[in-house]
Enzyme design. Structure first.
Site, short mmCIF file in Angstrom:
data_model
loop_
_atom_site.label_atom_id
_atom_site.label_comp_id
_atom_site.label_asym_id
_atom_site.label_seq_id
_atom_site.Cartn_x
_atom_site.Cartn_y
_atom_site.Cartn_z
N ASP A 168 0.85 -1.19 0.00
CA ASP A 168 0.00 0.00 0.00
C ASP A 168 0.89 1.25 0.00
O ASP A 168 1.82 1.35 0.80
CB ASP A 168 -0.89 -0.04 1.26
CG ASP A 168 -1.98 1.01 1.26
OD1 ASP A 168 -2.40 1.43 0.17
OD2 ASP A 168 -2.42 1.38 2.37
N HIS A 169 0.62 2.18 -0.88
CA HIS A 169 1.37 3.44 -0.95
C HIS A 169 2.88 3.26 -1.03
O HIS A 169 3.63 3.89 -0.26
CB HIS A 169 1.02 4.36 0.24
CG HIS A 169 -0.37 4.89 0.19
ND1 HIS A 169 -0.78 5.84 -0.72
CD2 HIS A 169 -1.47 4.58 0.91
CE1 HIS A 169 -2.06 6.09 -0.54
NE2 HIS A 169 -2.51 5.34 0.44
N ASP B 216 2.95 5.01 -5.39
CA ASP B 216 2.18 6.24 -5.20
C ASP B 216 3.00 7.44 -5.66
O ASP B 216 3.77 8.03 -4.89
CB ASP B 216 1.78 6.38 -3.72
CG ASP B 216 0.92 7.61 -3.49
OD1 ASP B 216 0.69 8.38 -4.45
OD2 ASP B 216 0.48 7.81 -2.34
N GLY C 263 -8.85 5.75 1.31
CA GLY C 263 -9.50 6.56 2.33
C GLY C 263 -10.98 6.28 2.42
O GLY C 263 -11.80 7.18 2.57
O1 TD3 Z 1 -4.18 3.28 2.01
N1 TD3 Z 1 -5.05 3.20 3.03
C1 TD3 Z 1 -4.57 2.67 4.30
C2 TD3 Z 1 -3.89 3.65 5.22
C3 TD3 Z 1 -2.98 4.70 4.60
C4 TD3 Z 1 -1.51 4.76 4.98
O2 TD3 Z 1 -1.05 3.88 5.92
C5 TD3 Z 1 -6.34 3.60 2.82
O3 TD3 Z 1 -6.65 4.11 1.75
C6 TD3 Z 1 -7.42 3.38 3.88
O4 TD3 Z 1 -7.89 4.60 4.38
P1 TD3 Z 1 -8.86 4.75 5.67
O5 TD3 Z 1 -8.14 5.69 6.60
O6 TD3 Z 1 -10.15 5.36 5.20
O7 TD3 Z 1 -9.09 3.41 6.28
ZN ZN Z 2 -4.51 4.91 0.89
#
Ligand code: TD3
Ligand code: ZN
Length: 309
Positions: free
Chosen positions: A82-83, A104, A212
Site C-alpha cells: 500500500d502506498h 504512489d 480513504g
Molecule cells: O491506504 N489506506 C490505508 C492507510 C494509509 C496509509 O497507511 C487507505 O486508503 C485506507 O484509508 P482509511 O483511513 O479510510 O481506512
Molecule cells: Zn490509501
C-alpha cells in the site's frame, strides 16, 4: 490460495462488486481478515504500507500471510504493498513475494508520476506482479501519507486515460473526495460520483481503486469513547456511498481506520470490564473477533464480494 488481483478485478468489473483491501500489521488482524473472507466466501486483498512493513518486519508478515493462504486454499488472497513511496520499496516487496504493489507517485507532477510508475510497471510485470498507481491527490494525514486539505485534487478524467496508456499500470487509484483517517468530512459526506463516471467512460477496462474509504463506523467510535477513548467528530464514508461505488465500477476499496477502531474499541472494553486483566489473549481474542465481524459486514453488506470466489 495466493493470487494476483488480475482475476478478482476482472470478475468485479464484470459483476459489479468491489473487493476489500484491508491493512495488516500483526497476526490477529491477518487472522481476522482471512477468517472473515472464508466465512463470507469472498476474495480478499491483504495490504501493508511501508510503515507497517517496518513495524511487523517483512519476513514475519510474509510467513503469516503464507500460513493464511495455506489455511484457506479456496479463498483468493492477494498480498499488496500500500502506498509504495519509491521504486526500491516496490522492488523489495516484489522480490519478497508480494503479488501486487502500489507505486504512489501522486505527490509528483504528471510527467514524473508517469516516469516512476512506468519504471515500477516494467519491473513488476517482468516478475508477474501487478501494479496500482495513483492519479490525483487525497486530503488527510495517515502514517507516511500527508497531504493538506487545500492540496486535495480530484482526478482529471482526461489525464487518467493518458496516464494508463503511457504507464501500463493494472489499476488506478483516484481522488473523488475521500481522504485517509478518521476525519474525512467536516459537514455532509460527499463523493464526486460524476467524476468516477467520467473516468469509467475513458478507461472502462482499468480497475478503479478507492483509498480513504473507511466508514469510520459510528458504533465503533461510540464504543471507543464509552470505554475511555476520546475521538470526537470522527466521520467517514457512509456504507450507502461505498455500496454505490462498488456497483459503479470501483473494484478495490481500502480499509484501515475501521480495523483500527474495531481493535481499539474491543481492547478498551475488555480493560474497563475487567481491570484485573493482564493476559493479552483475554483482550486480543475479542479484538480479533470484532475485526472479523467488521470485515465480514463490509464484504457481505457493503462491497458485495461474498460468494464471489
Ligand atoms: O491506504 N489506506 C490505508 C492507510 C494509509 C496509509 O497507511 C487507505 O486508503 C485506507 O484509508 P482509511 O483511513 O479510510 O481506512
Ligand atoms: Zn490509501
Amino acid at each position: 490460495m495466493l493470487v494476483t488481483t488480475k482475476e478478482m478485478f476482472e470478475k468485479s468489473m464484470k459483476e459489479g462488486f468491489a473487493i476489500g483491501a484491508f491493512n495488516v500489521n500483526n497476526m490477529e488482524i491477518i487472522q481476522a481478515i482471512v477468517d472473515a473472507a472464508a466465512e463470507a466466501k469472498s476474495p480478499v486483498i491483504l495490504q501493508a504500507s511501508s510503515s507497517a512493513i517496518k513495524y511487523a518486519r517483512i519476513n514475519y508478515l510474509m510467513k503469516m500471510i503464507e500460513a493464511a493462504t495455506q489455511e484457506y486454499e479456496n479463498i483468493p488472497i492477494a498480498i499488496h504493498l500500500d502506498h509504495g513511496p519509491d521504486f526500491e520499496t516496490c522492488k523489495m516487496c516484489i522480490d519478497n513475494g508480494f503479488t501486487s504493489v502500489m507505486i504512489d507517485g501522486s505527490k509528483y507532477d504528471f510527467e514524473k508520476n508517469i516516469e516512476l510508475t512506468k519504471q515500477v510497471v516494467d519491473y513488476a510485470h517482468s516478475k508477474g506482479v501487478v501494479v496500482e498507481a495513483e492519479l490525483g491527490k487525497l486530503a488527510g494525514i495517515e502514517d507516511d501519507v500527508n497531504v493538506s486539505a487545500s492540496d486535495a485534487m480530484y482526478t482529471d478524467p482526461n489525464q487518467a486515460e493518458e496516464f494508463v496508456k503511457r504507464t501500463g499500470c493494472d489499476s488506478l487509484a483516484i481522488a473523488i473526495g475521500t481522504s485517509h483517517g478518521a476525519y474525512k468530512f467536516k459537514g455532509e459526506a460527499k463523493l464526486r460520483f460524476d467524476i468516477l463516471q467520467e473516468i469509467k467512460q475513458r478507461i472502462p477496462n482499468t480497475p478503479i481503486v478507492l483509498h480513504g474509504a473507511s466508514t469510520v463506523i459510528p458504533e465503533l467510535v461510540k464504543m471507543c469513547n464509552e470505554y475511555g477513548g476520546n475521538i470526537p467528530g470522527a466521520k467517514g464514508v457512509p456504507d450507502e456511498m461505498l455500496n454505490q461505488a462498488s456497483k459503479s465500477g470501483v473494484s478495490k476499496i481500502n480499509v484501515d481506520t475501521d480495523l483500527r477502531l474495531a481493535m481499539t474499541a474491543a481492547i478498551r472494553k475488555a480493560f474497563v470490564e475487567d481491570p484485573s486483566v493482564f493476559d493479552p489473549r483475554k483482550y486480543l481474542t475479542p479484538a480479533r473477533e470484532l475485526i472479523k465481524e467488521t470485515v465480514k459486514h463490509k464484504m457481505i453488506d457493503v462491497f458485495g464480494s461474498s460468494n464471489k470466489i
